[in-house]
Write a protein that holds these residues in place. Structure first.
Motif, short mmCIF file in Angstrom:
data_model
loop_
_atom_site.label_atom_id
_atom_site.label_comp_id
_atom_site.label_asym_id
_atom_site.label_seq_id
_atom_site.Cartn_x
_atom_site.Cartn_y
_atom_site.Cartn_z
N ALA A 149 10.28 5.70 -8.44
CA ALA A 149 9.50 6.24 -7.32
C ALA A 149 9.10 7.68 -7.59
N ASP A 150 10.02 8.48 -8.14
CA ASP A 150 9.71 9.86 -8.49
C ASP A 150 8.59 9.93 -9.52
N PHE A 151 8.71 9.12 -10.56
CA PHE A 151 7.71 9.14 -11.62
C PHE A 151 6.34 8.73 -11.09
N LEU A 152 6.29 7.64 -10.35
CA LEU A 152 4.99 7.18 -9.82
C LEU A 152 4.39 8.20 -8.87
N ALA A 153 5.22 8.82 -8.04
CA ALA A 153 4.71 9.86 -7.14
C ALA A 153 4.16 11.04 -7.93
N ASP A 154 4.80 11.35 -9.05
CA ASP A 154 4.35 12.48 -9.88
C ASP A 154 3.00 12.21 -10.55
N ILE A 155 2.68 10.95 -10.82
CA ILE A 155 1.41 10.67 -11.50
C ILE A 155 0.32 10.21 -10.52
N THR A 156 0.67 10.09 -9.25
CA THR A 156 -0.32 9.65 -8.26
C THR A 156 -1.23 10.82 -7.85
N ILE A 157 -2.51 10.54 -7.88
CA ILE A 157 -3.51 11.50 -7.40
C ILE A 157 -3.76 11.27 -5.92
N GLY A 158 -3.89 10.00 -5.53
CA GLY A 158 -4.12 9.70 -4.12
C GLY A 158 -4.27 8.23 -3.84
N PHE A 159 -4.10 7.90 -2.56
CA PHE A 159 -4.30 6.54 -2.05
C PHE A 159 -5.68 6.49 -1.40
N ASN A 160 -6.36 5.36 -1.55
CA ASN A 160 -7.68 5.18 -0.97
C ASN A 160 -7.75 3.88 -0.18
N ASN A 161 -8.19 3.97 1.05
CA ASN A 161 -8.49 2.81 1.89
C ASN A 161 -7.27 1.97 2.27
N PHE A 162 -6.10 2.59 2.31
CA PHE A 162 -4.92 1.95 2.89
C PHE A 162 -3.97 3.04 3.36
N ALA A 163 -3.14 2.69 4.32
CA ALA A 163 -2.19 3.64 4.90
C ALA A 163 -0.98 2.90 5.42
N SER A 164 0.09 3.62 5.61
CA SER A 164 1.32 3.08 6.17
C SER A 164 1.63 3.80 7.47
N GLN A 165 1.67 3.04 8.56
CA GLN A 165 2.05 3.64 9.83
C GLN A 165 3.50 4.10 9.79
N LYS A 166 4.31 3.38 9.03
CA LYS A 166 5.73 3.71 8.91
C LYS A 166 5.94 5.12 8.37
N TYR A 167 5.06 5.56 7.48
CA TYR A 167 5.22 6.86 6.84
C TYR A 167 4.09 7.83 7.18
N GLN A 168 3.43 7.60 8.30
CA GLN A 168 2.29 8.44 8.67
C GLN A 168 2.67 9.90 8.92
N HIS A 169 3.95 10.16 9.15
CA HIS A 169 4.40 11.54 9.37
C HIS A 169 4.51 12.33 8.06
N LEU A 170 4.35 11.66 6.93
CA LEU A 170 4.44 12.32 5.63
C LEU A 170 3.05 12.51 5.03
N SER A 171 2.97 13.37 4.03
CA SER A 171 1.69 13.55 3.35
C SER A 171 1.94 13.86 1.88
N GLY A 172 0.88 13.74 1.10
CA GLY A 172 0.94 14.08 -0.31
C GLY A 172 2.01 13.34 -1.09
N ARG A 173 2.70 14.07 -1.97
CA ARG A 173 3.70 13.46 -2.83
C ARG A 173 4.81 12.79 -2.03
N ASP A 174 5.22 13.40 -0.92
CA ASP A 174 6.28 12.82 -0.09
C ASP A 174 5.87 11.44 0.44
N TYR A 175 4.61 11.33 0.85
CA TYR A 175 4.07 10.05 1.35
C TYR A 175 4.06 9.00 0.23
N HIS A 176 3.55 9.40 -0.94
CA HIS A 176 3.50 8.47 -2.06
C HIS A 176 4.90 8.01 -2.45
N HIS A 177 5.82 8.98 -2.54
CA HIS A 177 7.19 8.66 -2.93
C HIS A 177 7.84 7.69 -1.94
#
Length: 142
Positions: free
Chosen positions: A82-110
């Motif tokens: 999860a750490d590695f994938l979050a580190d290489i993620t630039i961004g999410f497009n056209n999907f979201a998680s209500q469960k983690y909507q309080h997070l943003s950026g790397r924290d959200y991806h992780h």
């Protein structure tokens, strides 16, 4: 220059993963287009930095164990992934998680990568990373 121009097979610095439904393998899409994850590709400086951080984390765990090499637990492996994938993620497009909507950026991806409920995303990401053809420029694929 003699021979094949190997430069034509150099990887692009980034790529997009089109998420697929885990059962139907149909592309997932939002109202604005396909659900994708933009990420850095192998060969990019950002990817190399993320691999180095992953190695440092493993060495840190080894040092915490007094230098004794023990197999990492499943939870440690999942966290490292999860750490590695979050580190290489630039961004999410056209999907979201209500469960983690309080997070943003790397924290959200992780959070999404670390949650086993979304394991299909990690599986698809692993498949993408495991095939160098996914990082060739369009002209090199033909």
């Amino acid at each position: 220059m003699n021979g094949f121009n190997i430069d034509t097979l150099a990887a692009a610095p980034s790529a997009s993963l089109i998420l697929l439904h885990p059962a139907t393998q149909e592309p997932l899409a939002g109202p604005d287009g396909p659900a994708t994850i933009d990420h850095y590709a192998p060969g990019s400086p950002e990817y190399a930095k993320a691999k180095a951080k992953q190695s440092d984390r493993w060495l840190g765990r080894l040092n915490k164990r007094g230098g004794k090499a023990k197999q990492l637990s499943a939870a440690e492996l999942d966290e490292s992934k999860a750490d590695f994938l979050a580190d290489i993620t630039i961004g999410f497009n056209n999907f979201a998680s209500q469960k983690y909507q309080h997070l943003s950026g790397r924290d959200y991806h992780h959070a999404l990568y670390a949650d086993p409920a979304y394991g299909f995303i990690v599986e698809q990401f692993d498949e993408q990373l495991g095939d160098y053809a996914n990082f060739l420029t369009t002209s090199a694929k033909n």
